[in-house]
Design an enzyme around this catalytic site. Structure first.
Site, PDB file in Angstrom:
ATOM      1  N   CYS A 186       0.848  -1.183   0.000  1.00 61.01           N
ATOM      2  CA  CYS A 186       0.000   0.000   0.000  1.00 61.01           C
ATOM      3  C   CYS A 186       0.888   1.238   0.000  1.00 61.01           C
ATOM      4  O   CYS A 186       1.890   1.281   0.726  1.00 61.01           O
ATOM      5  CB  CYS A 186      -0.891  -0.027   1.237  1.00 61.01           C
ATOM      6  SG  CYS A 186      -1.997   1.381   1.379  1.00 61.01           S
ATOM      7  N   HIS A 229      -9.334  -3.655  -2.192  1.00 59.26           N
ATOM      8  CA  HIS A 229      -8.316  -2.952  -1.405  1.00 59.26           C
ATOM      9  C   HIS A 229      -8.660  -1.460  -1.322  1.00 59.26           C
ATOM     10  O   HIS A 229      -8.632  -0.866  -0.237  1.00 59.26           O
ATOM     11  CB  HIS A 229      -6.945  -3.161  -2.060  1.00 59.26           C
ATOM     12  CG  HIS A 229      -5.811  -2.452  -1.387  1.00 59.26           C
ATOM     13  ND1 HIS A 229      -4.791  -3.125  -0.767  1.00 59.26           N
ATOM     14  CD2 HIS A 229      -5.524  -1.130  -1.254  1.00 59.26           C
ATOM     15  CE1 HIS A 229      -3.925  -2.241  -0.265  1.00 59.26           C
ATOM     16  NE2 HIS A 229      -4.352  -1.026  -0.561  1.00 59.26           N
ATOM     17  N   GLU A 230      -9.017  -0.858  -2.471  1.00 66.95           N
ATOM     18  CA  GLU A 230      -9.336   0.574  -2.492  1.00 66.95           C
ATOM     19  C   GLU A 230     -10.629   0.870  -1.741  1.00 66.95           C
ATOM     20  O   GLU A 230     -10.721   1.866  -1.018  1.00 66.95           O
ATOM     21  CB  GLU A 230      -9.391   1.094  -3.932  1.00 66.95           C
ATOM     22  CG  GLU A 230      -8.077   0.988  -4.680  1.00 66.95           C
ATOM     23  CD  GLU A 230      -6.874   1.515  -3.907  1.00 66.95           C
ATOM     24  OE1 GLU A 230      -6.967   2.591  -3.277  1.00 66.95           O
ATOM     25  OE2 GLU A 230      -5.821   0.842  -3.922  1.00 66.95           O
ATOM     26  N   HIS A 249     -10.151   1.197   1.898  1.00 66.79           N
ATOM     27  CA  HIS A 249      -9.676   2.522   2.323  1.00 66.79           C
ATOM     28  C   HIS A 249     -10.842   3.464   2.612  1.00 66.79           C
ATOM     29  O   HIS A 249     -10.752   4.313   3.493  1.00 66.79           O
ATOM     30  CB  HIS A 249      -8.785   3.157   1.249  1.00 66.79           C
ATOM     31  CG  HIS A 249      -7.374   2.699   1.276  1.00 66.79           C
ATOM     32  ND1 HIS A 249      -6.545   2.862   2.366  1.00 66.79           N
ATOM     33  CD2 HIS A 249      -6.624   2.087   0.328  1.00 66.79           C
ATOM     34  CE1 HIS A 249      -5.349   2.369   2.090  1.00 66.79           C
ATOM     35  NE2 HIS A 249      -5.371   1.874   0.864  1.00 66.79           N
TER      36      HIS A 249
END
EC number: 3.5.1.88
Length: 186
Positions: A113, A156-157, A160
């Site tokens: 990341c 993954h995004e 966030h």
């Protein structure tokens, strides 16, 4: 364009906050945010420019990673052959995973990341296939089916945007243990 000094690092509270929904039409500020996040990814994937600007290569960049707590992320997953169009390229706004496979997928090398400077070894099990609904910068709604690497990058995004970092998914006791039948992606 963002540089590495602009990337919010692990430990900053914005990375652990649930991001706010984005309203349309996009403000000038939000349009610039979307454009600058995608530009970072494009430049970071060009080896010469990446070196020139001292960037870390990336395939995704979420707004909280540049200090903005909004549900927006740029995703640019290149094709294996650089002459082909990317496997996925868009700025995803207010994304929602509407369905997911029972089967998991994980990257054999683990995940990294831009906001996490240290190496955190271990498998990050994610759904191998997802159906994603999101709005683009024009406010148009898209519904796409993704599998393998593009699905992992989008998850993954989206994490966030919910205050979750990749290493939260790693089994602390057995970091290289993946659920049975996990598709290992290299």
């Amino acid at each position: 364009m963002y540089l590495m000094k602009d990337i919010t690092r692990d430990g900053n509270p914005v990375l652990r906050k649930r991001a706010a929904k984005v309203s349309f039409p996009l403000s000038d500020e939000d349009q610039k945010l979307a454009k600058d996040m995608m530009k970072y990814l494009e430049v970071s994937q060009d080896p010469e420019l990446c070196k020139k600007y001292k960037l870390r290569a990336g395939v995704g960049l979420a707004a909280p990673q540049v200090g903005v707590s909004k549900q927006m992320a740029a995703v640019l997953v290149p094709a294996p052959d650089e002459d082909e169009k990317p496997l996925f390229k868009d700025v995803i706004i207010n994304p929602v995973i509407v369905s997911e496979s029972v089967q998991y997928g994980a990257l054999t090398e683990g995940e990294g990341c831009l906001s996490v400077d240290k190496d955190v070894p271990g498998y990050v099990p994610r759904h191998d296939r997802i159906t994603l609904r999101y709005q683009d910068v024009n406010g148009e709604t898209h519904k796409v089916r993704l599998k393998h690497y593009p699905a992992i990058v989008c998850q993954h995004e989206i994490d966030h945007l919910h205050g979750v970092l990749f290493y939260d998914h790693i089994n602390k006791d057995q970091p290289f243990e993946a659920p049975a039948d996990t598709v290992m992606i290299s």
